[in-house]
Motif scaffolding. Structure first.
Motif, PDB file in Angstrom:
ATOM      1  N   PRO A  56     -85.291 -10.913   9.905  1.00  0.00           N
ATOM      2  CA  PRO A  56     -86.473 -11.623  10.388  1.00  0.00           C
ATOM      3  C   PRO A  56     -86.275 -13.132  10.406  1.00  0.00           C
ATOM      4  O   PRO A  56     -85.328 -13.650   9.808  1.00  0.00           O
ATOM      5  CB  PRO A  56     -87.557 -11.223   9.385  1.00  0.00           C
ATOM      6  CG  PRO A  56     -86.869 -10.621   8.221  1.00  0.00           C
ATOM      7  CD  PRO A  56     -85.516 -10.195   8.654  1.00  0.00           C
ATOM      8  N   SER A  57     -87.162 -13.812  11.084  1.00  0.00           N
ATOM      9  CA  SER A  57     -87.127 -15.264  11.130  1.00  0.00           C
ATOM     10  C   SER A  57     -87.167 -15.813   9.712  1.00  0.00           C
ATOM     11  O   SER A  57     -87.979 -15.377   8.898  1.00  0.00           O
ATOM     12  CB  SER A  57     -88.321 -15.768  11.939  1.00  0.00           C
ATOM     13  OG  SER A  57     -88.234 -17.145  12.091  1.00  0.00           O
ATOM     14  N   GLY A  58     -86.268 -16.727   9.412  1.00  0.00           N
ATOM     15  CA  GLY A  58     -86.224 -17.320   8.077  1.00  0.00           C
ATOM     16  C   GLY A  58     -85.360 -16.550   7.090  1.00  0.00           C
ATOM     17  O   GLY A  58     -85.227 -16.953   5.943  1.00  0.00           O
ATOM     18  N   ALA A  59     -84.738 -15.450   7.533  1.00  0.00           N
ATOM     19  CA  ALA A  59     -83.919 -14.637   6.625  1.00  0.00           C
ATOM     20  C   ALA A  59     -82.635 -15.351   6.204  1.00  0.00           C
ATOM     21  O   ALA A  59     -82.033 -14.991   5.186  1.00  0.00           O
ATOM     22  CB  ALA A  59     -83.567 -13.301   7.288  1.00  0.00           C
ATOM     23  N   GLY A  60     -82.213 -16.330   6.985  1.00  0.00           N
ATOM     24  CA  GLY A  60     -81.015 -17.080   6.621  1.00  0.00           C
ATOM     25  C   GLY A  60     -79.843 -16.891   7.574  1.00  0.00           C
ATOM     26  O   GLY A  60     -78.718 -17.308   7.273  1.00  0.00           O
ATOM     27  N   LYS A  61     -80.082 -16.319   8.736  1.00  0.00           N
ATOM     28  CA  LYS A  61     -78.988 -16.048   9.682  1.00  0.00           C
ATOM     29  C   LYS A  61     -78.280 -17.327  10.130  1.00  0.00           C
ATOM     30  O   LYS A  61     -77.052 -17.424  10.078  1.00  0.00           O
ATOM     31  CB  LYS A  61     -79.527 -15.290  10.919  1.00  0.00           C
ATOM     32  CG  LYS A  61     -80.264 -14.005  10.587  1.00  0.00           C
ATOM     33  CD  LYS A  61     -80.763 -13.297  11.832  1.00  0.00           C
ATOM     34  CE  LYS A  61     -81.785 -14.074  12.641  1.00  0.00           C
ATOM     35  NZ  LYS A  61     -83.083 -14.283  11.924  1.00  0.00           N
ATOM     36  N   SER A  62     -79.077 -18.297  10.575  1.00  0.00           N
ATOM     37  CA  SER A  62     -78.459 -19.544  11.037  1.00  0.00           C
ATOM     38  C   SER A  62     -77.793 -20.267   9.869  1.00  0.00           C
ATOM     39  O   SER A  62     -76.696 -20.817  10.009  1.00  0.00           O
ATOM     40  CB  SER A  62     -79.505 -20.462  11.676  1.00  0.00           C
ATOM     41  OG  SER A  62     -80.044 -19.867  12.821  1.00  0.00           O
ATOM     42  N   THR A  63     -78.448 -20.245   8.727  1.00  0.00           N
ATOM     43  CA  THR A  63     -77.861 -20.883   7.550  1.00  0.00           C
ATOM     44  C   THR A  63     -76.512 -20.247   7.230  1.00  0.00           C
ATOM     45  O   THR A  63     -75.538 -20.955   6.946  1.00  0.00           O
ATOM     46  CB  THR A  63     -78.820 -20.746   6.340  1.00  0.00           C
ATOM     47  OG1 THR A  63     -80.066 -21.371   6.666  1.00  0.00           O
ATOM     48  CG2 THR A  63     -78.228 -21.387   5.106  1.00  0.00           C
ATOM     49  N   TYR A  79     -81.667 -25.298   0.112  1.00  0.00           N
ATOM     50  CA  TYR A  79     -81.876 -26.588   0.774  1.00  0.00           C
ATOM     51  C   TYR A  79     -82.590 -27.512  -0.200  1.00  0.00           C
ATOM     52  O   TYR A  79     -83.385 -27.051  -1.017  1.00  0.00           O
ATOM     53  CB  TYR A  79     -82.730 -26.416   2.036  1.00  0.00           C
ATOM     54  CG  TYR A  79     -81.981 -25.794   3.196  1.00  0.00           C
ATOM     55  CD1 TYR A  79     -81.086 -26.552   3.947  1.00  0.00           C
ATOM     56  CD2 TYR A  79     -82.166 -24.459   3.540  1.00  0.00           C
ATOM     57  CE1 TYR A  79     -80.399 -25.994   5.018  1.00  0.00           C
ATOM     58  CE2 TYR A  79     -81.491 -23.892   4.615  1.00  0.00           C
ATOM     59  CZ  TYR A  79     -80.602 -24.663   5.350  1.00  0.00           C
ATOM     60  OH  TYR A  79     -79.924 -24.118   6.401  1.00  0.00           O
ATOM     61  N   ALA A 135     -82.133 -20.160   0.767  1.00  0.00           N
ATOM     62  CA  ALA A 135     -81.972 -19.583   2.105  1.00  0.00           C
ATOM     63  C   ALA A 135     -80.924 -18.476   2.110  1.00  0.00           C
ATOM     64  O   ALA A 135     -80.993 -17.555   2.916  1.00  0.00           O
ATOM     65  CB  ALA A 135     -81.597 -20.670   3.094  1.00  0.00           C
ATOM     66  N   GLU A 157     -77.873 -16.729  18.051  1.00  0.00           N
ATOM     67  CA  GLU A 157     -78.914 -16.338  19.001  1.00  0.00           C
ATOM     68  C   GLU A 157     -78.537 -16.716  20.436  1.00  0.00           C
ATOM     69  O   GLU A 157     -79.239 -17.498  21.090  1.00  0.00           O
ATOM     70  CB  GLU A 157     -80.248 -17.004  18.621  1.00  0.00           C
ATOM     71  CG  GLU A 157     -80.720 -16.696  17.225  1.00  0.00           C
ATOM     72  CD  GLU A 157     -81.349 -15.308  17.080  1.00  0.00           C
ATOM     73  OE1 GLU A 157     -81.353 -14.547  18.067  1.00  0.00           O
ATOM     74  OE2 GLU A 157     -81.802 -14.992  15.971  1.00  0.00           O
TER      75      GLU A 157
END
Ligand SMILES: Nc1ncnc2c1ncn2[C@@H]1O[C@H](COP(=O)(O)OP(=O)(O)OP(=O)(O)O)[C@@H](O)[C@H]1O
Ligand SMILES: [Mg+2]
Length: 281
Positions: A48-55, A23, A29, A183
């Motif tokens: 974990p949160s911030g691992a890049g799943k949504s990205t 980013y 990410a 999610e």
């Protein structure tokens, strides 16, 4: 309309190669992600949160522009498509979101139909008269997701589970081949979460959809999804059957801290430690 390129391997529906995302001004990410899904594969993406799943799932349909790498759907390279071709490709890709992303003041029916025109603007889709076959399809989908009789209800009057059912119907009315699910249950209580996961998996199977499902709840992921990919700091650190997601693998994904707690984050009502025994939903 774009169709399957002649070179496409029919055994591969979606292929990511060397996919990376940095980013602007931010950290990396995604780092060099490779992933391959056969037609009908339904994959759970954990981490974990911030691992890049949504990205990762947003890079697939370019809601987020990848910095590097390749995304191929039926052999077609999506990262280099121009606006028109991207719009057409996106019609083959349905999305389901954690926060449902419904238009609150519109009815259930209007929300579902808004999915019919893919990613075109809301006002354009509302100004347009929907053909009777779209309305028929919406009614049939609403019945399938358990919302018969809710067509004229305003979206803001629905429960979380009902809202996600609308979100699912809206994604499916565009008749996607690939489903990207971010999610889907994070805003739901544990029992509703299981019902929604079951519905998504059943619909994917009925329609031979290929799907990537981001889900931070590990017990829920392994209960419903046969294949798991684990991301950590933007890298794939596990890719295999849910049955092989051992304590060691979970430690690789979530780190040395207690990953049982990590997995239960945001789901405080979950009965911890009994992920495979609750069969009531
Ligand atoms: N628009 C953005 N601009 C800058 N950095 C971003 C942006 N979106 C995400 N990031 C960063 O990229 C990394 C990956 O974020 P991402 O949202 O993909 O993670 P995630 O695995 O989906 O997390 P969560 O489980 O919390 O949803 C994080 O470090 C995040 O802070
Ligand atoms: Mg996310």
């Amino acid at each position: 309309m774009s169709s399957t390129p002649p070179s496409a391997d029919p055994a591969v529906k979606l292929e990511l190669r060397g996919l990376s995302k940095r980013y602007p001004g931010g950290a990396e990410a995604l780092r060099d992600v490779d992933m391959r899904l056969a037609p009908g594969d339904v994959l759970g993406l954990i981490g974990p949160s911030g691992a890049g799943k949504s990205t990762l799932i947003r890079c697939i349909n370019r809601l987020v522009e990848p910095s590097q790498g390749s995304v191929r759907l039926d052999g077609e390279e999506l990262t280099s498509l121009g606006a028109g071709a991207l719009r057409r490709a996106r019609r083959r890709i349905g999305m389901i979101f954690q926060e449902f992303a419904l238009v609150e003041r519109l009815t259930v029916m209007e929300n579902v139909l808004s999915g019919r025109l893919g990613y075109t603007g809301l006002w354009r889709s509302l100004a347009r008269r929907f053909p009777p076959e779209d309305v028929e399809a919406a009614l049939s989908l609403l019945s399938r997701v358990g919302l018969e009789g809710f067509t004229d209800q305003r979206a803001d009057r629905l429960s979380g589970g009902q809202r996600q059912r609308v979100g699912i119907a809206r994604a499916l009315i565009q008749q996607p081949e690939l489903l990207l699910v971010d999610e889907p249950t994070a805003s739901l209580d544990p029992k509703t979460a299981r019902q929604i996961m079951r519905l998504i998996c059943e619909l994917a199977a009925e329609r031979s959809l290929t799907a990537v499902v981001n889900i931070h709840d590990v017990p829920l992921a392994t209960r419903f999804l046969p294949r798991i990919v684990g991301l950590r700091d933007g890298r794939v650190v596990f890719d295999g059957p849910a049955s092989e997601l051992t304590a060691e693998a979970l430690t690789a994904i979530y780190g040395e801290e207690d990953w049982r707690d990590t997995a239960a984050d945001g789901d405080e009502d979950r009965h911890s430690g009994a992920p495979h025994t609750d069969r009531e939903a």
